[in-house]
Write a protein that holds these residues in place. Structure first.
Motif, mmCIF file in Angstrom:
data_model
loop_
_atom_site.group_PDB
_atom_site.id
_atom_site.type_symbol
_atom_site.label_atom_id
_atom_site.label_comp_id
_atom_site.label_asym_id
_atom_site.label_seq_id
_atom_site.Cartn_x
_atom_site.Cartn_y
_atom_site.Cartn_z
ATOM 1 N N SER A 34 0.833 -1.204 0.000
ATOM 2 C CA SER A 34 0.000 0.000 0.000
ATOM 3 C C SER A 34 0.865 1.250 0.000
ATOM 4 O O SER A 34 0.594 2.222 -0.728
ATOM 5 C CB SER A 34 -0.925 0.005 1.228
ATOM 6 O OG SER A 34 -1.820 -1.082 1.198
ATOM 7 N N LEU A 37 2.314 2.233 -3.219
ATOM 8 C CA LEU A 37 1.371 2.956 -4.077
ATOM 9 C C LEU A 37 1.143 4.392 -3.618
ATOM 10 O O LEU A 37 0.407 5.132 -4.271
ATOM 11 C CB LEU A 37 0.029 2.221 -4.107
ATOM 12 C CG LEU A 37 0.040 0.773 -4.596
ATOM 13 C CD1 LEU A 37 -1.347 0.161 -4.459
ATOM 14 C CD2 LEU A 37 0.536 0.679 -6.028
ATOM 15 N N ARG A 39 -0.352 5.016 -0.794
ATOM 16 C CA ARG A 39 -1.648 4.954 -0.125
ATOM 17 C C ARG A 39 -1.443 4.744 1.377
ATOM 18 O O ARG A 39 -0.340 4.449 1.837
ATOM 19 C CB ARG A 39 -2.462 3.791 -0.685
ATOM 20 C CG ARG A 39 -2.651 3.807 -2.196
ATOM 21 C CD ARG A 39 -3.748 4.741 -2.613
ATOM 22 N NE ARG A 39 -4.082 4.587 -4.020
ATOM 23 C CZ ARG A 39 -5.130 5.166 -4.598
ATOM 24 N NH1 ARG A 39 -5.953 5.918 -3.888
ATOM 25 N NH2 ARG A 39 -5.368 4.992 -5.884
ATOM 26 N N TYR A 43 -4.859 0.299 2.869
ATOM 27 C CA TYR A 43 -5.557 0.404 1.581
ATOM 28 C C TYR A 43 -5.787 -0.971 0.946
ATOM 29 O O TYR A 43 -6.920 -1.334 0.588
ATOM 30 C CB TYR A 43 -4.762 1.287 0.634
ATOM 31 C CG TYR A 43 -5.340 1.404 -0.759
ATOM 32 C CD1 TYR A 43 -6.490 2.151 -0.990
ATOM 33 C CD2 TYR A 43 -4.723 0.781 -1.840
ATOM 34 C CE1 TYR A 43 -7.021 2.261 -2.268
ATOM 35 C CE2 TYR A 43 -5.246 0.894 -3.118
ATOM 36 C CZ TYR A 43 -6.392 1.628 -3.328
ATOM 37 O OH TYR A 43 -6.906 1.737 -4.586
ATOM 38 N N LEU A 56 -8.866 -1.972 -8.426
ATOM 39 C CA LEU A 56 -7.658 -1.162 -8.343
ATOM 40 C C LEU A 56 -7.621 -0.147 -9.487
ATOM 41 O O LEU A 56 -8.047 -0.431 -10.607
ATOM 42 C CB LEU A 56 -6.420 -2.051 -8.416
ATOM 43 C CG LEU A 56 -6.222 -3.023 -7.256
ATOM 44 C CD1 LEU A 56 -5.069 -3.969 -7.570
ATOM 45 C CD2 LEU A 56 -5.966 -2.263 -5.962
ATOM 46 N N GLU A 57 -7.086 1.029 -9.182
ATOM 47 C CA GLU A 57 -6.884 2.032 -10.220
ATOM 48 C C GLU A 57 -5.834 1.540 -11.218
ATOM 49 O O GLU A 57 -4.955 0.733 -10.888
ATOM 50 C CB GLU A 57 -6.421 3.355 -9.607
ATOM 51 C CG GLU A 57 -7.438 4.000 -8.691
ATOM 52 C CD GLU A 57 -8.640 4.527 -9.445
ATOM 53 O OE1 GLU A 57 -8.486 4.829 -10.646
ATOM 54 O OE2 GLU A 57 -9.719 4.624 -8.852
ATOM 55 N N GLN A 59 -3.209 2.948 -12.554
ATOM 56 C CA GLN A 59 -1.820 3.187 -12.201
ATOM 57 C C GLN A 59 -1.377 2.273 -11.063
ATOM 58 O O GLN A 59 -0.233 1.818 -11.039
ATOM 59 C CB GLN A 59 -1.620 4.659 -11.797
ATOM 60 C CG GLN A 59 -1.731 5.644 -12.960
ATOM 61 C CD GLN A 59 -0.588 5.487 -13.946
ATOM 62 O OE1 GLN A 59 -0.681 4.714 -14.897
ATOM 63 N NE2 GLN A 59 0.488 6.209 -13.730
ATOM 64 N N ASP A 60 -2.271 1.999 -10.123
ATOM 65 C CA ASP A 60 -1.931 1.104 -9.012
ATOM 66 C C ASP A 60 -1.685 -0.312 -9.524
ATOM 67 O O ASP A 60 -0.754 -0.993 -9.079
ATOM 68 C CB ASP A 60 -3.054 1.101 -7.974
ATOM 69 C CG ASP A 60 -3.133 2.408 -7.203
ATOM 70 O OD1 ASP A 60 -2.189 3.222 -7.311
ATOM 71 O OD2 ASP A 60 -4.136 2.620 -6.496
ATOM 72 N N THR A 63 1.754 -0.401 -11.178
ATOM 73 C CA THR A 63 2.851 -0.358 -10.206
ATOM 74 C C THR A 63 3.016 -1.699 -9.510
ATOM 75 O O THR A 63 4.136 -2.222 -9.373
ATOM 76 C CB THR A 63 2.583 0.742 -9.156
ATOM 77 O OG1 THR A 63 2.512 2.008 -9.820
ATOM 78 C CG2 THR A 63 3.702 0.786 -8.119
#
Length: 226
Positions: A34, A37, A39, A43, A56-57, A59-60, A63
C-alpha cells in the motif's frame, strides 16, 4: 479460490486472491505494498477483505504488476474483462436507445474481450444522430477508465462507439491489441504500422504492426460530469 488466513471462512477469488497469494509468496506485507502505491497502510487490506475500493486504479495495477513481476491482467476484475458485439438498439419514433454496457475501456492498459449485455440505455434524438452522420451507426456506450487520454477523455466519461465496419482513418478508437481492449488515438505511421497515442504526455506512444491491432470501433461522442 484462496482462503484468507485472517478469516479462514472467507474465500477470495480473482485479483484479490492473486494479490494476497503474491504478497505471501514474496514475503511483502499488504501494508508495504500500500505504501508503495503512496496509499495509507490499510488500503490493500480493505481492497482484499472488504471489497473497497471495488477495483484497483489503472496506475496502481501497473505499479503492483511491475513490482511483483506479473502481467497487469492478473490484477483486473474478471467482470471488467469483456466487450460486446453491438446489441440491437431500440428505436421509438423520434428517439433511439443506445445500450450502455457495464464495461470500462482502459485509457492505458486494457480489457480482455468477451460478451457483455447492456444494463441501461442512453436516449438520443434520431434527428441529432442524423446530423452527426450516425443515423445508421451501430452504437454502444462504455465508460473510460484511467487518465492516459486526459484531457480529451477523462476517467469516468462515457463514450459512444460506432462499431459499423468502415475504412480505417486516423482518430480515437476502441481497439484490441493482443488480449487487451483500450481506447487510444490511432494513427497510421506507414509501412503497415500504426501508433497508439495517448493524450496525456506522461504515456509514451506504442507503435505496432497494423495486423496486430483490431479496430473495434470509432469513438464518436463523449459525455461526463463537469
Amino acid at each position: 479460490m484462496v482462503k484468507d488466513p485472517q478469516n479462514p471462512r472467507q474465500s477470495l477469488a480473482g485479483p484479490r486472491a492473486r494479490l494476497l497469494e503474491l504478497s505471501q509468496e514474496k514475503g511483502v506485507s499488504l501494508a508495504a505494498l500500500s505504501e508503495l502505491l503512496g496509499r495509507n497502510p490499510t488500503y490493500l487490506q480493505q481492497f482484499i477483505r472488504k471489497g473497497s475500493p471495488r477495483k484497483l486504479e489503472e496506475q496502481d495495477r501497473a505499479t503492483l504488476a511491475r513490482f511483483l513481476g506479473i502481467g497487469e491482467e492478473e490484477l483486473r476484475e474478471s467482470q471488467d474483462n469483456s466487450y460486446v458485439k453491438p446489441p440491437k438498439r431500440r428505436d421509438s419514433g423520434d428517439w433511439v436507445d443506445v445500450p450502455r454496457l457495464d464495461l470500462g475501456a482502459a485509457a492505458g492498459a486494457g480489457r480482455v474481450p468477451g460478451d457483455e449485455a447492456g444494463f441501461d440505455a442512453f436516449r438520443f434524438s434520431r434527428r441529432w444522430l442524423a446530423e452527426q452522420g450516425l443515423e445508421s451507426a451501430q452504437l454502444s456506450a462504455i465508460r473510460v477508465e484511467g487518465d492516459s487520454m486526459e484531457p480529451l477523455l477523462n476517467d469516468g466519461d462515457e463514450i459512444l462507439v460506432d462499431l459499423s465496419p468502415r475504412p480505417f482513418r486516423d482518430g480515437i478508437h476502441v481497439v484490441r491489441l493482443g488480449e487487451t481492449l483500450m481506447v487510444k488515438r490511432v494513427a497510421s505511421t506507414g509501412a503497415g504500422r500504426v501508433a497508439l497515442l495517448s493524450q496525456n504526455l506522461a504515456y509514451p506512444p506504442v507503435e505496432v504492426a497494423a495486423e496486430e491491432v483490431a479496430i473495434i470501433g470509432r469513438v464518436v461522442w463523449k459525455g461526463g460530469r463537469v
